[in-house]
Design a protein around this motif. Sequence first.
Motif, PDB file in Angstrom:
ATOM      1  N   UNK A  86       0.809  -1.214   0.000  1.00 43.64           N
ATOM      2  CA  UNK A  86       0.000   0.000   0.000  1.00 43.64           C
ATOM      3  C   UNK A  86       0.841   1.262   0.000  1.00 43.64           C
ATOM      4  N   UNK A  87       1.934   1.263   0.755  1.00 43.61           N
ATOM      5  CA  UNK A  87       2.811   2.438   0.790  1.00 43.61           C
ATOM      6  C   UNK A  87       3.448   2.689  -0.570  1.00 43.61           C
ATOM      7  N   UNK A  88       3.904   1.628  -1.218  1.00 42.98           N
ATOM      8  CA  UNK A  88       4.527   1.790  -2.532  1.00 42.98           C
ATOM      9  C   UNK A  88       3.511   2.277  -3.568  1.00 42.98           C
ATOM     10  N   UNK A  89       2.310   1.713  -3.521  1.00 40.33           N
ATOM     11  CA  UNK A  89       1.276   2.150  -4.457  1.00 40.33           C
ATOM     12  C   UNK A  89       0.858   3.591  -4.183  1.00 40.33           C
ATOM     13  N   UNK A  90       0.855   3.977  -2.918  1.00 40.63           N
ATOM     14  CA  UNK A  90       0.492   5.351  -2.579  1.00 40.63           C
ATOM     15  C   UNK A  90       1.466   6.340  -3.209  1.00 40.63           C
ATOM     16  N   UNK A  91       2.753   6.028  -3.177  1.00 42.11           N
ATOM     17  CA  UNK A  91       3.743   6.930  -3.768  1.00 42.11           C
ATOM     18  C   UNK A  91       3.506   7.092  -5.269  1.00 42.11           C
ATOM     19  N   UNK A  92       3.337   5.975  -5.961  1.00 35.25           N
ATOM     20  CA  UNK A  92       3.202   6.048  -7.419  1.00 35.25           C
ATOM     21  C   UNK A  92       1.878   6.675  -7.837  1.00 35.25           C
ATOM     22  N   UNK A  93       0.783   6.274  -7.200  1.00 34.33           N
ATOM     23  CA  UNK A  93      -0.521   6.805  -7.596  1.00 34.33           C
ATOM     24  C   UNK A  93      -0.688   8.264  -7.180  1.00 34.33           C
ATOM     25  N   UNK A  94      -0.208   8.625  -5.995  1.00 31.22           N
ATOM     26  CA  UNK A  94      -0.336  10.013  -5.547  1.00 31.22           C
ATOM     27  C   UNK A  94       0.462  10.955  -6.442  1.00 31.22           C
ATOM     28  N   UNK A  95       1.605  10.493  -6.937  1.00 36.65           N
ATOM     29  CA  UNK A  95       2.383  11.321  -7.858  1.00 36.65           C
ATOM     30  C   UNK A  95       1.618  11.568  -9.151  1.00 36.65           C
ATOM     31  N   UNK A  96       0.925  10.543  -9.637  1.00 41.77           N
ATOM     32  CA  UNK A  96       0.129  10.710 -10.862  1.00 41.77           C
ATOM     33  C   UNK A  96      -1.055  11.636 -10.622  1.00 41.77           C
ATOM     34  N   UNK A  97      -1.723  11.463  -9.479  1.00 39.76           N
ATOM     35  CA  UNK A  97      -2.875  12.309  -9.171  1.00 39.76           C
ATOM     36  C   UNK A  97      -2.446  13.761  -8.995  1.00 39.76           C
ATOM     37  N   UNK A  98      -1.339  13.984  -8.295  1.00 40.18           N
ATOM     38  CA  UNK A  98      -0.879  15.348  -8.067  1.00 40.18           C
ATOM     39  C   UNK A  98      -0.521  16.081  -9.342  1.00 40.18           C
ATOM     40  N   UNK A  99      -0.150  15.340 -10.379  1.00 45.52           N
ATOM     41  CA  UNK A  99       0.251  15.971 -11.628  1.00 45.52           C
ATOM     42  C   UNK A  99      -0.845  16.756 -12.312  1.00 45.52           C
ATOM     43  N   UNK A 100      -2.106  16.486 -11.971  1.00 45.53           N
ATOM     44  CA  UNK A 100      -3.199  17.220 -12.617  1.00 45.53           C
ATOM     45  C   UNK A 100      -3.513  18.524 -11.895  1.00 45.53           C
ATOM     46  N   UNK A 101      -2.905  18.758 -10.735  1.00 38.80           N
ATOM     47  CA  UNK A 101      -3.295  19.888  -9.899  1.00 38.80           C
ATOM     48  C   UNK A 101      -2.962  21.248 -10.468  1.00 38.80           C
ATOM     49  N   UNK A 102      -1.873  21.353 -11.216  1.00 38.48           N
ATOM     50  CA  UNK A 102      -1.452  22.630 -11.795  1.00 38.48           C
ATOM     51  C   UNK A 102      -1.078  22.418 -13.256  1.00 38.48           C
ATOM     52  N   UNK A 103      -1.058  23.472 -14.051  1.00 40.56           N
ATOM     53  CA  UNK A 103      -0.630  23.310 -15.445  1.00 40.56           C
ATOM     54  C   UNK A 103       0.790  22.788 -15.581  1.00 40.56           C
ATOM     55  N   UNK A 104       1.677  23.115 -14.625  1.00 43.98           N
ATOM     56  CA  UNK A 104       3.067  22.683 -14.727  1.00 43.98           C
ATOM     57  C   UNK A 104       3.297  21.333 -14.062  1.00 43.98           C
ATOM     58  N   UNK A 105       2.246  20.714 -13.536  1.00 47.03           N
ATOM     59  CA  UNK A 105       2.413  19.446 -12.844  1.00 47.03           C
ATOM     60  C   UNK A 105       2.795  18.306 -13.758  1.00 47.03           C
ATOM     61  N   UNK A 106       2.390  18.382 -15.014  1.00 56.12           N
ATOM     62  CA  UNK A 106       2.694  17.319 -15.970  1.00 56.12           C
ATOM     63  C   UNK A 106       2.702  17.926 -17.370  1.00 56.12           C
ATOM     64  N   UNK A 107       3.654  17.554 -18.221  1.00 55.68           N
ATOM     65  CA  UNK A 107       3.722  18.138 -19.565  1.00 55.68           C
ATOM     66  C   UNK A 107       2.427  18.052 -20.371  1.00 55.68           C
ATOM     67  N   UNK A 108       1.658  16.951 -20.309  1.00 59.21           N
ATOM     68  CA  UNK A 108       0.406  16.932 -21.079  1.00 59.21           C
ATOM     69  C   UNK A 108      -0.558  18.060 -20.715  1.00 59.21           C
ATOM     70  N   UNK A 109      -0.495  18.554 -19.484  1.00 66.79           N
ATOM     71  CA  UNK A 109      -1.366  19.672 -19.108  1.00 66.79           C
ATOM     72  C   UNK A 109      -1.077  20.896 -19.969  1.00 66.79           C
ATOM     73  N   UNK A 110       0.192  21.249 -20.078  1.00 64.34           N
ATOM     74  CA  UNK A 110       0.567  22.421 -20.863  1.00 64.34           C
ATOM     75  C   UNK A 110       0.311  22.198 -22.350  1.00 64.34           C
ATOM     76  N   UNK A 111       0.553  20.977 -22.811  1.00 58.45           N
ATOM     77  CA  UNK A 111       0.281  20.688 -24.222  1.00 58.45           C
ATOM     78  C   UNK A 111      -1.206  20.840 -24.512  1.00 58.45           C
ATOM     79  N   UNK A 112      -2.040  20.334 -23.604  1.00 55.49           N
ATOM     80  CA  UNK A 112      -3.484  20.479 -23.790  1.00 55.49           C
ATOM     81  C   UNK A 112      -3.928  21.929 -23.760  1.00 55.49           C
ATOM     82  N   UNK A 113      -3.351  22.729 -22.854  1.00 55.66           N
ATOM     83  CA  UNK A 113      -3.692  24.153 -22.793  1.00 55.66           C
ATOM     84  C   UNK A 113      -3.327  24.845 -24.100  1.00 55.66           C
ATOM     85  N   UNK A 114      -2.146  24.514 -24.631  1.00 54.83           N
ATOM     86  CA  UNK A 114      -1.732  25.110 -25.896  1.00 54.83           C
ATOM     87  C   UNK A 114      -2.626  24.712 -27.052  1.00 54.83           C
ATOM     88  N   UNK A 115      -3.035  23.451 -27.096  1.00 57.40           N
ATOM     89  CA  UNK A 115      -3.910  22.991 -28.177  1.00 57.40           C
ATOM     90  C   UNK A 115      -5.283  23.655 -28.091  1.00 57.40           C
TER      91      UNK A 115
END
Length: 344
Positions: free
Chosen positions: A204-233
């Motif tokens: 559970x601890x290992x999964x929490x690290x990996x999944x929480x990192x993915x979830x956190x990436x949607x929080x801001x435009x700079x959290x993940x490159x696809x966010x900025x690419x989508x904003x530009x498109x």
Amino acid sequence: MQTTMQRTDDSKADAQPAETISALEAAFERRRRAAGVVLAPLAFAAVYLTGGGLGPQGQMMASILAAVVVLWICETLPLPVTALLGAVLCIALGVAPARQVFSYFADPIVFLFIGSFMLARAMAVHGLDRRIALSFLSIRSVSASPARMLAGLGFVTAVLSMWVSNTATTAMMLPIALGILGALNRTRGDGSALGARPWPFATGMMLMVSYAACIGGIGTPVGSPPNLIGIGMIRNAVGVDIGFLTWMAVAVPMLVAMAAVLFLLLHRLHPETPASGRAAGGSASSAGSLGTDMREHVAREQSRLGPWTRGQTNTLIAFGFAVALWMLPGLFSLLGLEDAPVSD
């Protein structure tokens, strides 16, 4: 002298081990890179000769794309060089003029990429991200029980991932999580190794690290490159410019809801199970022992970081200014000051 030697030993211990590959793997890598020299022109010619119906420029563009993809796969050239080679070929072969091709390199989204990557790299180089994570995990209420530590680990991972790439956040938080699990496992005292079967909570601890990192990436435009690419498109396609604060107003509530569901699922599916006839945390004494061990481990990790350095302080100041400037246009918009200079 002793302090100098200790710091040298610590730096050696923190250094990443060099990657080693077998002779067979090295031979494969050489052949793969050499194959790109032959396969890239073949891919270019094959697509150019069979790609009818696209028009001259479209056919040439498809051929260049095929050759670039082959070079990326074979890694005949460094990946950035291959990317620039594609742009140069578009100009040389008449797909588009140089002004049009290179105009995309000056897109504001690209500079936002560069700025966020520089901040993330500075945080990693100076250890600011690790210091922030350990400071939060050292809070007494967070380390009071394994369940709270699981939630705290997910929280700090998601928050860091809002500003640092998912991969870098996971790589930074994984050793911290493993150290906490080691401290908990010693307290359990049943002699079992860390693993999914003897101790589901470790999974559970290992999964929490990996999944929480993915979830956190949607929080801001700079959290993940696809966010900025989508904003530009979206901006180029429909002319709608999504501001930093506007994105967060929609994404952060989604992030919180997803994080809550994640914690409930992991806590339910991977509980801190009883060991040696007693549940970890099942009594006040065992809960106190677990909390003490976790706090001691986090304190040891913090002591290794030493006092705040000038680099960490300067990086924190730069990060604060960047976040403030990212959010100011949205705040001005909320106040009805869309024409303020900072929003341009």
